[in-house]
Enzyme design. Structure first.
Site, PDB file in Angstrom:
ATOM      1  NE  ARG A  53      -5.774   5.056   0.319  1.00 59.55           N
ATOM      2  CZ  ARG A  53      -6.255   4.038   1.029  1.00 59.55           C
ATOM      3  NH1 ARG A  53      -6.689   4.250   2.247  1.00 59.55           N
ATOM      4  NH2 ARG A  53      -6.293   2.821   0.516  1.00 59.55           N
TER       5      ARG A  53
ATOM      6  NE  ARG B 295      -7.584  -3.538   3.611  1.00 59.07           N
ATOM      7  CZ  ARG B 295      -8.485  -4.448   3.996  1.00 59.07           C
ATOM      8  NH1 ARG B 295      -8.951  -4.432   5.214  1.00 59.07           N
ATOM      9  NH2 ARG B 295      -8.918  -5.349   3.144  1.00 59.07           N
TER      10      ARG B 295
ATOM     11  CG  HIS C 122      -7.338   1.124  -7.285  1.00 56.92           C
ATOM     12  ND1 HIS C 122      -6.156   1.038  -7.995  1.00 56.92           N
ATOM     13  CD2 HIS C 122      -6.977   1.423  -6.012  1.00 56.92           C
ATOM     14  CE1 HIS C 122      -5.131   1.252  -7.191  1.00 56.92           C
ATOM     15  NE2 HIS C 122      -5.602   1.498  -5.990  1.00 56.92           N
TER      16      HIS C 122
ATOM     17  CE1 TYR D 229       0.858   6.339  -1.161  1.00 49.98           C
ATOM     18  CE2 TYR D 229       1.781   7.856   0.439  1.00 49.98           C
ATOM     19  CZ  TYR D 229       1.048   6.730   0.149  1.00 49.98           C
ATOM     20  OH  TYR D 229       0.501   5.992   1.167  1.00 49.98           O
TER      21      TYR D 229
ATOM     22  CG  HIS E 279       1.392   5.101  -5.155  1.00 46.48           C
ATOM     23  ND1 HIS E 279       0.330   5.728  -5.766  1.00 46.48           N
ATOM     24  CD2 HIS E 279       0.856   4.108  -4.403  1.00 46.48           C
ATOM     25  CE1 HIS E 279      -0.801   5.147  -5.389  1.00 46.48           C
ATOM     26  NE2 HIS E 279      -0.512   4.165  -4.576  1.00 46.48           N
TER      27      HIS E 279
END
Length: 751
Positions: free
Chosen positions: A417, A447, A477, A510, A633
């Site tokens: 991302r 997403r 990921h 984050y 996070h």
């Protein structure tokens, strides 16, 4: 794919060399006792309800008097936005499960229909709470001469200005639709707002384009904002001068956000692109309507969106039921609460004391010492950077230096991302243009970033970057970069591993970790990971712990080791910081560790299915959630290793994986063991110590699935500590395990 699945369930490995090996803590009988039948809420909380409780915690920050007023408004908009995502993702998935009638039962023992009913009730209560929170904030904003006037409070002069503004800014962008047999209902995307005008001669539907402002500032002595729908409500006659308006309303829909990948294709990008095209027409999961919208207009929209057919509508009328008694319709005073975030930037410029003081991240002193030469710094020591308290520019510098260094021959990176103008992407493109071998493993199914990632991948590919889209059925990921540099005719690897995405904007809000090292074993292990992502063939790493092959078993072994230490008369302690804890097997193992005498502190920001503090099951487990200025996070795993907690003795890891089944079994994840003494001190005596010690922004989970806020408004804040200190380890040696009193919300000393 079959090879991946086979390995996933059949291969069992011991601990890596980075973990001190101990005999297994369990005999055969103990293993049987470890995994009782997982049924009923007495052992596990419901995942979806737990998620809603997290959104509620965020929403309650909007009423926290310790926060500046505009920041409280920001918390409200964040809660509203996350709840919208919950409907688009989780509720949509539940509805698909109900429709399949496949006999699925949740880990806490609910059928899909039972879960959907329970979740709908809680979500609607939360939506009502958010509307009430907006009412309260409006009153406080009015106390500071910031108003959101209703039509009756507008003067004739206001209306004249609005009419001019409407004609010059809105009218020609809006598209009115008549709906009849020849004119179908217009397409409205997920999150889209639409006004409906009910005239004597029929209805007009007008979607509100995303490029129009949701709120317009009125001129005058005080700050006044009107919504775009109120502007239209007051100026509709400029478009329809000969009509007679009977009712005016606004509605918003949320659609299923799943990628409907129906095409069979060996090209992963083609599959995702097909799914994106289908998503635009996905089923509606929620319809929010303004309180002013008539039942006839609600009925009209409901039928055309396919939410209810004529027979269902007649049944509803026959039972004399209100539309809002259905599971998918909600009546709101302000539809689309999350859009209030638009006004915060404008307000913040004129009311500086109403927002958090600006935070400027520190640049790592280690890099400054070496004049920003990352390679020179890493030849001396490993480097850990803690975002957003330290600067993401260190990562940018690493990639930029690698892209332009003539001795660098190859760069490999995972991209999960990021943003469209990312300097990271620019560095990869520059490196390829400079003749280096550059590989980007792009996760297309991140997403809400699918379209952006496809475009970025195409752009990098055009510049000569080798693009790989990973493995079908396995989400990539992990956050990793491998740089190969020739030094004295030898290929030296420099590795960056982290908990956060390569996203400059997210790095400002984050809390995440970036780890840079020249360790040759970690570099080799990172090479094995990239080879797996490009060839689907996984070697066994020495230090890094990789999912889906090794992570679950090695986490189990690390927990078992603490049980072994307790049984041998030594201390046992586990402290884990993650976003989510939903994996039933890991939860059961933590229960077993608790009842064997291991003290366990869990810092879980969002979902937590584990039930803490239950005698005979989880009596030594404490769970807290930290909700504050920054979004927690980072994922950190700490194990006492049979000694009092210290930087010398504890086993400490960080990585990209949460304790969820999808992370352990269906994603490529990396957990990194920390060996460097300075980095260990920062993680253990600084970051983990501060998170356990925090009392200002902590919510304690009790055995009734309730989160109780600490009552220490003037207590210790981890976020403030990290902003104010140059050395997190200065907090001091990690204190002995503590106990959180879930009734009083206080931290007291443990056993």
């Amino acid at each position: 794919m079959s090879e991946v699945i086979a390995k996933l369930f059949s291969r069992m490995f011991g601990l890596s060399d980075a973990v001190s090996r101990q005999p297994s803590a369990f005999a055969g009988d103990d293993i049987a006792k470890l995994q009782p039948v997982l049924s009923g809420s007495e052992r596990l909380y419901n995942r979806e309800i737990s998620d809603l409780r997290f959104i509620q915690r965020v929403a309650e920050e909007a009423a926290n008097p310790n926060h500046p007023l505009f920041e409280r408004l920001r918390f409200l908009t964040i809660a509203a936005d996350v709840l919208d995502q919950f409907y688009a993702v989780r509720v949509a998935k539940m509805k698909r499960s109900v429709a399949r009638k496949d006999g699925y039962v949740t880990a806490d023992g609910l059928t899909p229909a039972q879960q959907l009913k329970a979740v709908t009730f809680e979500a609607n209560e939360l939506m009502i709470s958010l509307q009430g929170g907006w009412d309260d904030l409006k009153e406080e904003l009015a106390n500071h001469n910031i108003f959101f006037p209703m039509p009756e409070a507008l003067s004739e002069r206001d209306r004249e200005w609005m009419s001019r503004y409407f004609r010059t800014h809105f009218m020609h962008v809006l598209t009115p639709f008549t709906i009849d047999e020849e004119h179908p209902f217009p397409f409205i995307g997920s999150g889209g707002l639409c006004v409906i005008l009910e005239f004597r001669r029929g209805r007009i539907v007008m979607p509100l384009p995303h490029n129009l402002p949701r709120f317009v500032s009125l001129p005058g002595e005080h700050r006044r904002f009107i919504s775009s729908e109120l502007l239209i409500q007051c100026c509709w006659q400029d478009m329809f001068p000969d009509e007679e308006l009977r009712n005016f309303g606004v509605f918003q829909i949320l659609r299923d956000n799943d990628l409907a990948k129906e095409e069979m294709n060996d090209d992963l990008r083609a599959i995702v692109e097909s799914g994106l095209r289908s998503r635009h027409k996905a089923n509606v999961t929620k319809l929010s309507v303004s309180e002013s919208m008539s039942d006839d207009s609600i009925r009209f929209v409901t039928e055309h969106l396919g939410l209810m057919n004529r027979e269902e509508l007649l049944t509803l009328a026959h039972r004399n039921m209100d539309f809002t008694e259905t599971e998918f319709i909600f009546s709101a005073r302000l539809v689309g609460l999350s859009n209030l975030s638009e006004i915060l930037g404008e307000l913040g410029e004129n009311y500086p004391g109403f927002m958090f003081p600006a935070h400027k991240p520190r640049y790592p002193e280690t890099l400054t010492r070496f004049e920003n030469d990352v390679f020179a710094a890493l030849q001396v020591q490993d480097l850990l950077v803690h975002w957003p308290f330290e600067s993401f520019d260190s990562v940018v510098r690493f990639l930029d230096q690698a892209a332009n260094d003539p001795d660098v021959v190859a760069i490999k990176q995972t991209v999960y991302r990021t943003n469209d103008e990312s300097p990271i992407v620019e560095s990869l493109i520059t490196a390829a243009q400079n003749g280096k071998t550059v590989l980007a493993v792009v996760e297309l199914e991140a997403r809400d970033n699918e379209e952006s990632n496809i475009q970025l991948a195409k752009r990098m590919e055009a510049a000569g970057v080798q693009i790989v889209y990973g493995i079908i059925g396995l989400k990539i990921h992990c956050k990793a970069t491998l740089v190969v540099r020739m030094e004295d005719d030898e290929a030296i690897t420099y590795t960056h591993l982290g908990t956060g995405n390569y996203h400059p904007a997210n790095a400002k809000i984050y809390t995440d970790l970036s780890f840079f090292t020249r360790d040759e074993v970690i570099g080799y292990d990172a090479h094995l990971v990239f080879s797996y992502l490009t060839s689907e063939r996984m070697g066994e790493p020495t230090k890094l712990i990789v999912a889906p092959y090794y992570l679950r078993q090695q986490l189990n072994d690390l927990i078992d080791q603490e049980i072994f230490h307790v049984r041998a008369g030594r201390p046992g302690y586990i402290c884990i910081k993650v976003n989510s804890l939903t994996d039933p097997e890991i939860i059961e193992r933590l229960y077993a560790a608790s009842e064997s005498g291991v003290d366990i502190d869990l810092i879980v920001r969002r979902h937590c299915m584990l039930v803490p503090g239950v005698p005979g099951m989880s009596s030594r487990i404490r769970v807290k959630s930290i909700v504050g200025r920054f979004l927690e996070h980072s994922r950190i795993y700490m194990f006492g290793n049979g000694m009092p907690i210290s930087a010398e003795g504890a086993a400490i890891y960080f990585g990209s994986a949460d304790l969820m089944e999808r992370n352990l079994d269906a994603r490529a994840e990396i957990l990194v063991p920390v060996e460097s003494r300075p980095v260990r001190e920062t993680l253990i005596d600084g970051i983990m110590h501060a998170n356990v010690k925090d009392s200002r922004q902590s919510w304690i989970l009790n055995d009734k699935n309730e989160y109780v806020r600490h009552r220490a408004d003037d207590g210790f804040s981890a976020h403030e500590f990290f902003m104010e200190t140059d050395s997190p380890a200065s907090l001091g040696q990690f204190s002995s395990p503590g106990r959180w009193d879930t009734n009083e919300g206080k931290l007291s000393s443990g056993n």
